[in-house]
Design a protein around this motif. Structure first.
Motif, PDB file in Angstrom:
ATOM      1  N   SER A   2       0.831  -1.197   0.000  1.00 11.46           N
ATOM      2  CA  SER A   2       0.000   0.000   0.000  1.00 11.46           C
ATOM      3  C   SER A   2       0.867   1.249   0.000  1.00 11.46           C
ATOM      4  O   SER A   2       2.002   1.236   0.473  1.00 11.46           O
ATOM      5  CB  SER A   2      -0.913   0.011   1.230  1.00 11.46           C
ATOM      6  OG  SER A   2      -0.135   0.136   2.399  1.00 11.46           O
ATOM      7  N   ASN A   3       0.334   2.318  -0.552  1.00 10.10           N
ATOM      8  CA  ASN A   3       1.066   3.574  -0.576  1.00 10.10           C
ATOM      9  C   ASN A   3       0.807   4.341   0.704  1.00 10.10           C
ATOM     10  O   ASN A   3      -0.100   5.140   0.792  1.00 10.10           O
ATOM     11  CB  ASN A   3       0.654   4.421  -1.785  1.00 10.10           C
ATOM     12  CG  ASN A   3       1.335   3.957  -3.048  1.00 10.10           C
ATOM     13  OD1 ASN A   3       2.289   3.200  -3.000  1.00 10.10           O
ATOM     14  ND2 ASN A   3       0.838   4.400  -4.171  1.00 10.10           N
ATOM     15  N   ASN A   4       1.603   4.072   1.721  1.00  9.38           N
ATOM     16  CA  ASN A   4       1.514   4.867   2.930  1.00  9.38           C
ATOM     17  C   ASN A   4       2.708   5.797   2.989  1.00  9.38           C
ATOM     18  O   ASN A   4       3.531   5.819   2.083  1.00  9.38           O
ATOM     19  CB  ASN A   4       1.405   3.968   4.178  1.00  9.38           C
ATOM     20  CG  ASN A   4       2.590   3.039   4.338  1.00  9.38           C
ATOM     21  OD1 ASN A   4       3.696   3.362   3.929  1.00  9.38           O
ATOM     22  ND2 ASN A   4       2.356   1.885   4.919  1.00  9.38           N
ATOM     23  N   THR A   5       2.829   6.562   4.042  1.00  9.70           N
ATOM     24  CA  THR A   5       3.890   7.565   4.088  1.00  9.70           C
ATOM     25  C   THR A   5       5.276   6.959   4.177  1.00  9.70           C
ATOM     26  O   THR A   5       6.248   7.611   3.848  1.00  9.70           O
ATOM     27  CB  THR A   5       3.669   8.517   5.278  1.00  9.70           C
ATOM     28  OG1 THR A   5       3.612   7.743   6.478  1.00  9.70           O
ATOM     29  CG2 THR A   5       2.410   9.323   5.108  1.00  9.70           C
ATOM     30  N   LYS A   6       5.402   5.709   4.597  1.00  9.71           N
ATOM     31  CA  LYS A   6       6.718   5.093   4.713  1.00  9.71           C
ATOM     32  C   LYS A   6       7.300   4.700   3.364  1.00  9.71           C
ATOM     33  O   LYS A   6       8.511   4.668   3.216  1.00  9.71           O
ATOM     34  CB  LYS A   6       6.655   3.871   5.625  1.00  9.71           C
ATOM     35  CG  LYS A   6       6.372   4.228   7.055  1.00  9.71           C
ATOM     36  CD  LYS A   6       6.391   3.004   7.923  1.00  9.71           C
ATOM     37  CE  LYS A   6       6.052   3.394   9.356  1.00  9.71           C
ATOM     38  NZ  LYS A   6       6.023   2.230  10.232  1.00  9.71           N
ATOM     39  N   ASP A   7       6.453   4.370   2.397  1.00  9.47           N
ATOM     40  CA  ASP A   7       6.983   3.952   1.106  1.00  9.47           C
ATOM     41  C   ASP A   7       6.690   4.954  -0.005  1.00  9.47           C
ATOM     42  O   ASP A   7       6.786   4.642  -1.170  1.00  9.47           O
ATOM     43  CB  ASP A   7       6.477   2.560   0.729  1.00  9.47           C
ATOM     44  CG  ASP A   7       4.969   2.490   0.573  1.00  9.47           C
ATOM     45  OD1 ASP A   7       4.309   3.518   0.728  1.00  9.47           O
ATOM     46  OD2 ASP A   7       4.463   1.394   0.305  1.00  9.47           O
ATOM     47  N   ALA A  28      16.766   0.871   1.185  1.00 10.04           N
ATOM     48  CA  ALA A  28      17.620  -0.031   1.958  1.00 10.04           C
ATOM     49  C   ALA A  28      16.778  -1.018   2.768  1.00 10.04           C
ATOM     50  O   ALA A  28      17.218  -2.128   3.048  1.00 10.04           O
ATOM     51  CB  ALA A  28      18.527   0.770   2.878  1.00 10.04           C
ATOM     52  N   THR A  29      15.554  -0.610   3.123  1.00 15.01           N
ATOM     53  CA  THR A  29      14.712  -1.476   3.959  1.00 15.01           C
ATOM     54  C   THR A  29      13.427  -1.927   3.272  1.00 15.01           C
ATOM     55  O   THR A  29      12.810  -2.882   3.725  1.00 15.01           O
ATOM     56  CB  THR A  29      14.337  -0.754   5.265  1.00 15.01           C
ATOM     57  OG1 THR A  29      13.652   0.464   4.948  1.00 15.01           O
ATOM     58  CG2 THR A  29      15.566  -0.450   6.092  1.00 15.01           C
ATOM     59  N   THR A  34       7.602   4.760  -3.894  1.00 13.27           N
ATOM     60  CA  THR A  34       6.945   5.560  -4.922  1.00 13.27           C
ATOM     61  C   THR A  34       7.317   7.023  -4.731  1.00 13.27           C
ATOM     62  O   THR A  34       7.234   7.548  -3.624  1.00 13.27           O
ATOM     63  CB  THR A  34       5.420   5.397  -4.848  1.00 13.27           C
ATOM     64  OG1 THR A  34       5.101   4.013  -4.966  1.00 13.27           O
ATOM     65  CG2 THR A  34       4.725   6.170  -5.953  1.00 13.27           C
ATOM     66  N   ILE A  35       7.722   7.651  -5.814  1.00 14.87           N
ATOM     67  CA  ILE A  35       7.995   9.087  -5.824  1.00 14.87           C
ATOM     68  C   ILE A  35       6.762   9.754  -6.411  1.00 14.87           C
ATOM     69  O   ILE A  35       6.328   9.390  -7.509  1.00 14.87           O
ATOM     70  CB  ILE A  35       9.236   9.412  -6.684  1.00 14.87           C
ATOM     71  CG1 ILE A  35      10.472   8.704  -6.130  1.00 14.87           C
ATOM     72  CG2 ILE A  35       9.446  10.906  -6.776  1.00 14.87           C
ATOM     73  CD1 ILE A  35      11.669   8.787  -7.053  1.00 14.87           C
TER      74      ILE A  35
END
Length: 94
Positions: A2-7, A28-29, A34-35
């Motif tokens: 899912s597109n949350n703030t972490k990815d 790295a993790t 997504t940009i």
């Protein structure tokens, strides 16, 4: 994923290398990030993706690229279309 703030990295007015560093740290993790950018920041988003791919680490590749537009209300009250882009960068499977 899912597109949350972490990815997701939202591109704005900070220096270009700030976003490049953020992308590399996240990759790295995480297997995929997504940009996202809209309007005049779209060129910065493309630059960030290209720097990550070509100058820092050849272990990454572009995933999906989505372009769209959003209806936004401007300060004078009018509704206008603003272009958006989402660029996915993921680790290459070796």
């Amino acid at each position: 994923m899912s597109n949350n703030t972490k990815d997701t990295i939202f591109i704005g007015k900070k220096p270009l290398m700030t976003y490049v560093t953020s992308v590399i740290i996240q990759l790295a993790t995480l297997p995929l990030i997504t940009i996202k950018a809209r309007g005049l920041s779209i060129a910065h988003a493309v630059d960030v993706a290209q720097i990550v791919l070509h100058r820092t680490n050849p272990a990454f590749m572009i995933g999906d690229v989505k372009i769209d537009s959003e209806l936004l209300e401007s300060q004078d009250g009018r509704t206008r279309n603003v272009s958006t882009i989402e660029i996915s960068i993921k680790k290459k499977i070796v």
